[in-house]
Design an enzyme around this catalytic site. Structure first.
Site, PDB file in Angstrom:
ATOM      1  N   GLY A   1       0.798  -1.219   0.000  1.00  0.00           N
ATOM      2  CA  GLY A   1       0.000   0.000   0.000  1.00  0.00           C
ATOM      3  C   GLY A   1       0.831   1.270   0.000  1.00  0.00           C
ATOM      4  CB  THR A   2       4.485   1.879   0.109  1.00  0.00           C
ATOM      5  OG1 THR A   2       4.683   1.073   1.257  1.00  0.00           O
ATOM      6  CG2 THR A   2       5.385   3.101   0.177  1.00  0.00           C
TER       7      THR A   2
ATOM      8  CG  ASP B   1      -2.289   1.915  -3.681  1.00  0.00           C
ATOM      9  OD1 ASP B   1      -2.063   2.165  -4.892  1.00  0.00           O
ATOM     10  OD2 ASP B   1      -2.537   0.770  -3.268  1.00  0.00           O
TER      11      ASP B   1
END
Lengths: 319, 319, 319, 319, 319, 319
Positions: A258-259, A261
């Site tokens: 998720g980094t 995003d």
């Protein structure tokens, strides 16, 4: 008036405790995750009025996703599908240190979202938003979704809603050729392009100095902004004839998923709030660094925390 | 020489902690479960040499199932499928007290097992076994599996391997008419029929006094044994012209799922060990009552514990 | 247009695992809870557009509450207070079987909400709602809140917003005399009164047959509806000159806290949806019975589940 | 035909959560562990047909061990002992970062295995195996076990079963002198010797360049292969007149216990599969590096993962 | 005869699991913590006869603290307060890796201890002890406590009980000016001063070379000993005209909270046991390094472990 | 002056979570437990000054016991044994509902306490106490302990310390004949005898009406008091020529282990506090009923809670 509307799949991510393996785990942690809802959550938490559009099975599993997104202030526009006829997409994640690495097992085929058509979704939300965002994962999920993605981008463009698109190439979903063809068909309706250097090379065939790649793409497609992410090297943006570079802020990584995003969500939230491109890149990079300290796909961070990282580490540019 | 071979689907069961709901849970407990492997585990734990046949994705999730079954002494004959092309069947279970009850959400469509053909499975294991067991769930999962089920029953019959079949009607998989038609086509190859009173009525259209139903079915199809389960009323068996009745042993229920399979596994294990029908019914009922005290689908019990229940509660017949 | 607006305190409830005592526990489960947000959550989950008004410290603890309420679809109108100057109300709950019972330790003094004034709260939300709900806990928390409660009830009344009020007497907050005096000053602005038989007796001095009590109160204060709850005996309502009785639906109790609020939330949601008083009582009773099966203060239930309880158990009236 | 048979003690390892101390923990994680079963599990998971021989109390604790080993595909040949007369060996492990380190408290005295005699164990399994493995822990546990170890090595030698032996000196069980004397009496029946550089020095009195030590031992005892492990420096093997060196593959260590056994299991599995000594050393080193990322004593890894480490890190030799 | 008596507040520390945020956590770990009880626990565990004085609400929460301290051998002299009228101090801790850091939310206002007067506390315990310890947190909590702190220091001085005081400046409780004024009024009754270099500069206005600062303070106030802590640089002490320096022992940090108190507790315990200042500094530094490997505020270590760190790492002085 | 001194073994009790079986559990809860320390804890918590004497290995496991007992206010007089030469006694408990029941696996052989001699224990504590308590488990553990038990009873008697003894027959430790012989040798030094009706019959051969049995024993041995416990029927006492009966207080049982010790601890605490026999029986019965609601062997209850049960349920006598 909505600031940002995103559209895409959100799955339930199931992961065993640290040090344990999927093959023998007896418990799984549950975290909803999906590129477009991750972006919406980041943007919402950083102050934007965010809406996420999608299709879910009308079951406790579908509600699990809506419940989580709502808890972060995101409003949801969901087409509810027959839970007997469709599925909830899931994926299994096993966190492992080197040399084992993180292992992902997708179980997303035939998810409800793969049948989403424009008529099921609130097109008005797209038209009334400042910005519409989706990623290259969405059109890869089904032919129906490829059409829906194209349709929503057209809807946005027709309504003068700014459009942002992250290539997000997933090799388990399609080939570089398939992806490239679809990307090229969608890009004319995109205003802000985000792409990993590797994805741009793999799918669009553009290699070389990333600054040149960004400028060439911007000129060819007439993008308002092109953001190229460079992994541990940070990112750069070509906007309005100028190039801006941003390094990464160092962090202790608890969960790296998720980094990217979080970066996009932070960047867009700051842009929507009137920020210039350089400060928006910094904001995105700070959100991304904070995300890595938190379990799950979502950037459970506050604007004050992001500000603090940017301010304390103004010299955090690594190149 | 194997005592018992079973064939069918095993899924990963995912369930939130007690008092928590699927819609908002953050952890899920993982328990493999499936009628035919449940029977194999019970039989193996009670002393039989048991083999389970199936098809699974070649992934950590597929290995999760094999790992668990092996831990109970069951040998496995698994056709491994491409994990990119097939799925692991899963189901979600939410335990709730009255008036909420237990809620099940299936996510088993397109599981690897639905593509299993006879040529992928070790037919020799069926031919060399004393008994072959499958249930009415298996042919309901796909047309391919319906054919494979028929083929394995024929293989067993041709090899003089006793065959046992539990109707196990699942309304989420097919209609009573579809089930009835398939059942009737398979029953000529079945020696020992097990069926819930309700399933027999719903799918085979036989209602009335369960003793009469059992005798009529035995005579019509030439079954060696017919066992009718009566829920809280216990069970009865028609065998060799005689009727035998068995009550339930009382238990504090921690987890009711798998109770029926524990009964069948216990009954068959005792029969394979030379037990007469009445004592085998008691053995099955005792295994079932013990199963209810244990979390998960599997009857994690010992032969000594089953014996103790039968002995201490010899008068446990409720009718 | 909002269906229902509620106003009151929500605390963080901290409770040790079952069988463990506060005195030696090493972990505490966290569940937000408060009468008025419990009602809002129940109503929202059952289909109403619900808003909760309050004041919270601008800290992770305050956000914890908003996050949870939003996850159930409740919109929040929160006055954020300086986290250095105010506190988050908390309470500790220890679940124990008989003869130990459930033990509650409140730690709610000086919570941020005790300083909430009408000018800090969105009065427009009250004016634009169909119904405004608060309970007798709110005015008991501070003199400021007593004034604010009165002011909001007046605002609602002036705007023709229906008002509902649950006595909810808490002996740890004030004496029966203090409560009674405040209640009597507020009741002229109340349309729908809800009260436990015991609270009515203790604070308003009305004892005797609960049907008589309800009718007398309705006539004296001109209430549109009076609902008297009778603990395990169910409830009754006096409305429009008629008396309606409702029993309780049996349930296995996992966590009894919040049962009364689930009843009120279910009753009001059905009334707002056009339900008559009798069916609304049944709906409330069903929501309450389902709530008891779920951990925490909130009724994490669906309309379909509530409907099912009402339908399957139409004869559930115990008197 | 079995590939590998191992014989030795397996204990239940009990450990508190990270950051917690044995002195005040309220929960303990349970992981079976023992050098010889660790080797069997690694070999089985990497493709070998593996059998573990031992003696256990006939209790849930004894079955706990068998259940776990079977789940990894290991077959077990267990002599079951009277649970009232013998014990299950256990050991307590407290993981602590520097400067505290990992603390082990053994509680293995009088374990059932200490009474195991050759006549209780399936000697045929040893005779029919390609390789028999045990370690220097086993004869240290009791005089009876010293005799049984010698007897099994003789049985293997007489049957032309290759024998492998890891010195595994444990200072809490005996003195270097006692160990050395026993080792020297057993080594004539050993074909493949594995020993830590330090153990060889301490117990066999051989110090100096490890390559020289290996060659000298091989020549003196006529070993087919001598493997010397060098801790963080990797390992070396002397085989057929040639010396082979292998470095360690870097890993993030979650749990270091069992690393050496994973190395031996990987080495032997590759040898049994026809691998040459150098590639077998690499295979063992890769299995060891992967083991360190997993909780517990067992190398829960797959052959594909081990292959990947070897291939991706072909230059991983550190000396 | 008691070795050491300490006086101060102990709170319940509530913290979510690693990687989780306060805003969304569903569980909190409970650890009692407070500077003066932390010191008492360290001293007790390292062999001193230690007593802790304070005031707590007479509730399960108050007993939680006493229970924990007693478990480490500390005797407690507690004035029990009306649980309806006072509170238990709590604080919330969120552990986060860089760049997020550790976040603390205090909820300690109006804790029972803030009303503690000398007459409620066992002054005899102070008079009969070898050493009395409190810290600058205590007088900051309320005017009453400021008076009580002064009174207890006077009592100790009058009884020839050695007094030790750690500045422990907390910016959330008072200003540097307020703190400095109070400190200066108390220091005449202090024999052993401990202070962080930063606190001494901020509140007492003494900056420059820490050795000079220590000597100057000692001479001005006539301290027996002045210990200045220098964060990662270690510490130094001025005693009897001599300067002693001590580095830090390296450690893997699991939980850094309480490190300073472990240092003070170790230092004082060794001094009370007759140790010279240099070895006492080393002992304190070792206790501190071990503390960091353990969850919670308390130094759950043994004298043997502290000795081992000192001995093995005799060269651990970093400057 | 100490109120009560007890002497005996305390073990670490290890138990899997509810619904899980020892054979496959991956976690074990840890609770120290032993008849004599259970009694000391109950008495201490209810106001007595209690001391527990025993012998433990000088290891984290031994300290685990002391830590827990101290947390309940019990002082400990422990002879510390070489942890390499002795063990910590443990036992495994599996809670299961009917028909499975609770299963116990002892692992207590060769525990450190079995070597405890009078000279290692603080005899002065016994002489200075009002009451000395031990149970029939202690002399069953080893011949050494049988002698030590006798010696301590003699010491107490010689010092006019009242002695109390609970038969506590354990069939896994010795035969009824062995137990009876030892009991009869010890009883002359006993003032207060406690015994289950069944133990008295089995070991002392006294059957029939329990009131008669109590009176006969009192007269034969000259006991001050004889308490006979009657399981679900409550208890009775013969004291000073009078018979007193006490029923059980109903409770929801979470964990039944330790109920008897809570009864004895409550009875003795009230007697030591000057209570008459009837009220002491009621007090013990109330402590026992509360104990059943709490996890673990210890009665984590308060005097106020016990008082409340006695007062609210004055009619709780069941016969």
């Amino acid at each position: 008036m909505t600031d940002i509307v995103t559209f895409g799949e959100t799955m339930l991510r199931l992961s065993p405790p640290r040090g344990e393996r999927l093959e023998r785990t007896r418990t799984l942690d549950v975290h909803p995750g999906g590129a477009e809802s991750n972006v919406a959550v980041t943007a919402s938490r950083l102050g934007a009025d965010a809406v996420w559009l999608s299709k879910l099975p009308d079951s406790p599993l579908g509600r699990r996703v809506v419940s989580e997104l709502r808890s972060h202030g995101v409003r949801t526009g969901v087409a509810w599908a027959d839970p007997e006829a469709t599925r909830m997409g899931t994926y299994y994640v096993e966190h492992g240190g080197a040399p084992r690495g993180t292992n992902v097992v997708y179980d997303r085929s035939d998810a409800a979202v793969t049948t989403a058509t424009p008529s099921e979704l609130p097109g008005g939300a797209v038209r009334n938003a400042d910005l519409f965002y989706t990623s290259g994962i969405t059109p890869a999920l089904s032919p129906t979704l490829a059409e829906t993605t194209a349709s929503l981008l057209e809807t946005a463009t027709a309504a003068d809603t700014t459009t942002a698109f992250d290539l997000n190439y997933r090799s388990k979903l399609w080939t570089p050729e398939e992806a490239g063809e679809t990307y090229r068909s969608l890009l004319p309706d995109v205003d802000v392009l985000v792409g990993a250097e590797r994805d741009i090379a793999t799918c669009l065939g553009r290699e070389g100095d990333p600054a040149d790649v960004a400028r060439d793409l911007a000129e060819e497609y007439g993008f308002e902004t092109v953001v190229v992410t460079l992994s541990s090297e940070g990112s750069l943006a070509y906007h309005d004839g100028e190039l801006h570079e941003q390094g990464v802020y160092e962090s202790e990584t608890f969960d790296a998923i998720g980094t990217g995003d979080a970066f996009v969500g932070g960047f867009l939230a700051k842009r929507l709030d009137g920020g210039e491109v350089p400060e928006s890149l910094a904001y995105g990079a700070a959100a991304a660094s904070l995300k890595r300290t938190v379990d799950g796909d979502l950037a459970v961070v506050t604007a004050a925390e992001v500000d603090a990282v940017v301010e304390e580490d103004a010299g955090g540019i690594s190149r």
